[in-house]
Design an enzyme around this catalytic site. Structure first.
Site, short mmCIF file in Angstrom:
data_model
loop_
_atom_site.label_atom_id
_atom_site.label_comp_id
_atom_site.label_asym_id
_atom_site.label_seq_id
_atom_site.Cartn_x
_atom_site.Cartn_y
_atom_site.Cartn_z
N LYS A 1 36.09 20.01 34.56
CA LYS A 1 35.10 18.64 34.71
C LYS A 1 34.54 18.52 35.82
O LYS A 1 34.01 17.65 36.13
CB LYS A 1 36.14 17.48 34.27
CG LYS A 1 36.68 17.38 32.83
CD LYS A 1 37.48 16.31 32.83
CE LYS A 1 38.31 16.37 31.79
NZ LYS A 1 39.35 15.00 31.35
N HIS B 1 46.63 38.51 51.45
CA HIS B 1 47.60 38.35 50.57
C HIS B 1 48.80 38.52 51.28
O HIS B 1 49.52 39.52 51.23
CB HIS B 1 47.47 39.43 49.49
CG HIS B 1 48.00 38.98 48.17
ND1 HIS B 1 49.14 38.14 48.10
CD2 HIS B 1 48.03 39.63 46.89
CE1 HIS B 1 49.61 38.09 46.76
NE2 HIS B 1 48.95 39.14 46.30
N ARG C 1 52.19 39.55 38.67
CA ARG C 1 53.45 39.52 39.53
C ARG C 1 53.31 38.41 40.41
O ARG C 1 54.44 37.63 40.77
CB ARG C 1 53.29 40.80 40.29
CG ARG C 1 53.89 41.90 39.76
CD ARG C 1 53.19 43.26 40.09
NE ARG C 1 51.99 43.20 39.49
CZ ARG C 1 51.42 43.65 38.40
NH1 ARG C 1 52.26 44.09 37.45
NH2 ARG C 1 50.44 43.10 37.93
N THR C 2 52.35 38.02 41.25
CA THR C 2 52.53 37.05 42.13
C THR C 2 52.98 35.63 41.57
O THR C 2 53.68 34.88 42.01
CB THR C 2 50.98 37.00 43.08
OG1 THR C 2 50.84 38.12 43.38
CG2 THR C 2 51.30 36.05 44.06
N ARG D 1 46.23 30.54 44.65
CA ARG D 1 45.14 31.77 44.56
C ARG D 1 43.76 31.22 44.44
O ARG D 1 43.70 30.56 43.28
CB ARG D 1 45.89 32.77 43.69
CG ARG D 1 44.69 33.98 43.18
CD ARG D 1 45.25 35.15 42.55
NE ARG D 1 46.13 35.82 43.33
CZ ARG D 1 46.77 37.21 42.83
NH1 ARG D 1 46.28 37.58 41.64
NH2 ARG D 1 47.57 37.62 43.66
C1 NCD Z 1 47.06 42.40 43.64
C2 NCD Z 1 46.05 41.31 44.18
O1 NCD Z 1 46.04 40.46 43.37
O2 NCD Z 1 45.61 41.33 45.29
N1 NCD Z 1 47.64 42.16 42.80
C3 NCD Z 1 49.10 41.59 43.42
O3 NCD Z 1 48.99 40.61 43.81
N2 NCD Z 1 50.16 42.32 43.02
C4 NCD Z 1 46.11 43.67 43.77
C5 NCD Z 1 45.12 43.94 42.72
O4 NCD Z 1 44.53 43.08 42.11
O5 NCD Z 1 44.30 45.07 42.54
#
Ligand code: NCD
Length: 361
Positions: A139, A188, A111-112, A160
């Site tokens: 590398k 997040h 999703r993100t 991320r």
């Molecule tokens: C979450 C995350 O990656 O922190 N998912 C997200 O970004 N929608 C939740 C999870 O991984 O459980």
């Protein structure tokens, strides 16, 4: 008596759209000079408020940067506009035409990653991708070096990373705004923003609500950011988890300091009847030391149609997704199941954030 006043040059933050720019350079008499000074003070005041609220050119690393509800309203008003335009099939691809977003995911995401890419593309921008498994990270390239390079290619970097602290390291070397798309068990922030937007869209308000967070509150970065962000509203927050997966003290204390009522429970049944927003989370298997430790805690809290007969009729169930077994699929058709709508709201909020970060004030 004539005075020649030297009107300060607007410094960089006060661009062509600022409150300062309409004031011309001119000769003023002393009364005019006084009037000008007052006007100047007022507009500096206004401009600095606007400046503080503006996201233009800023990093989004933590929800701690949001200290005024007005900042969130700005984001949500724009998100609502984008939502309406997308729903009416009216393009908004002129907004970020020619801009490039670097999508750097050192940890898996559906999703993100995709909603940021969809957001950028719907606004007319383009996306380049980089991850740890198919890049020079293999590398031995450091995060700092990769990000320094990406910031030369793109106008904004979405990152991320599995480590808390990676965002600060990246932001240090990045010449463009960095947006935190999840840093290990840290934060997040864009998820928390979309979670609050979801509550507003679904229930109409955030104030006065009881929000119950369930599951792995220790490792779940979404709930860390959400609990912090909710302190801008008048809410009650309940936590349901095994003791071993309780909300970290750091977050708990931050929320307590803001005067928000927090209650801790170990079963879902006891808080369900009073809950307006049930925020389910996945037990974060990848962040456990051992399989046994994980097995001991999973399967404790499961939303089923039967359990939900105890909940209000007007409430919502949210989940950042992905889910494992904490929400029974049989519940998906219930109107209170908001998690797939929540994922869609995420795109509008990210459209708004990208437009604001890459735009002028
Ligand atoms: C979450 C995350 O990656 O922190 N998912 C997200 O970004 N929608 C939740 C999870 O991984 O459980």
């Amino acid at each position: 008596e004539e005075l020649h006043v030297k009107i300060p040059e607007p410094t960089k933050p006060f661009g062509p759209h600022s409150a300062l720019s309409p004031l011309p350079r001119q000769r003023l008499d002393s009364a005019g000079n006084q009037m000008y000074k007052e006007l100047f003070q007022e507009s500096v005041g206004r401009a600095s408020v606007t400046q503080a609220r503006s996201l233009s050119g800023k990093n989004i690393l933590s929800v701690a940067m949001f200290t005024m509800k007005e900042q969130l309203n700005d984001i949500y008003n724009l998100a609502s506009i984008f939502k309406a335009r997308v729903h009416k099939d009216r393009p908004c691809d002129d907004v970020l035409k020619g801009k490039v977003m670097a999508s750097c995911f050192y940890e898996v995401s559906t999703r993100t990653c995709c909603s940021f890419a969809a957001a950028m593309q719907r606004l007319g921008g383009r996306v380049i991708y980089m991850d740890e498994s198919s890049s020079s990270v293999k590398k031995g390239e450091t995060l700092e070096d990769s990000i320094a390079v990406m910031s030369g290619y793109a106008d904004v970097v979405v990152l991320r990373h599995p480590e808390v602290g990676a965002m600060a390291r990246a932001a240090d070397v990045c010449r463009k705004p960095v947006i935190n798309a999840g840093d290990g068990i840290g934060e997040h922030p864009t998820q928390a923003l979309l979670d609050v937007f979801t509550i507003r869209e679904e229930i109409g308000t955030v104030n006065g609500l009881t929000i119950t967070m369930v599951g792995d509150l220790k490792h779940g970065r979404t709930v860390h950011s959400l609990a912090r962000l909710l302190t801008l509203y008048n809410v009650t927050i309940n936590y349901v988890s095994p003791t071993a997966l309780a909300m970290p003290e750091k977050v708990f204390n931050f929320v307590a300091q803001k005067g928000i009522q927090q209650n801790v429970y170990s079963t879902l049944e006891e808080v369900l009847p009073e809950t307006d927003v049930l925020y389910m989370t996945r037990i974060q298997k990848e962040r456990f030391e051992s399989e046994e430790e994980y097995n001991a805690t999973c399967g404790l809290y499961v939303v089923t149609p039967k359990l939900m007969t105890r909940a209000k009729n007007r409430m919502i169930v949210m989940h950042p997704l992905p889910r494992n077994n904490e929400i029974d699929k049989a519940f998906d058709n219930d109107k209170r199941a908001a998690y797939f709508r929540q994922a869609e709201y995420g795109m509008y909020v990210r459209m708004s954030l990208l437009a604001m970060v890459l735009g002028k004030n």
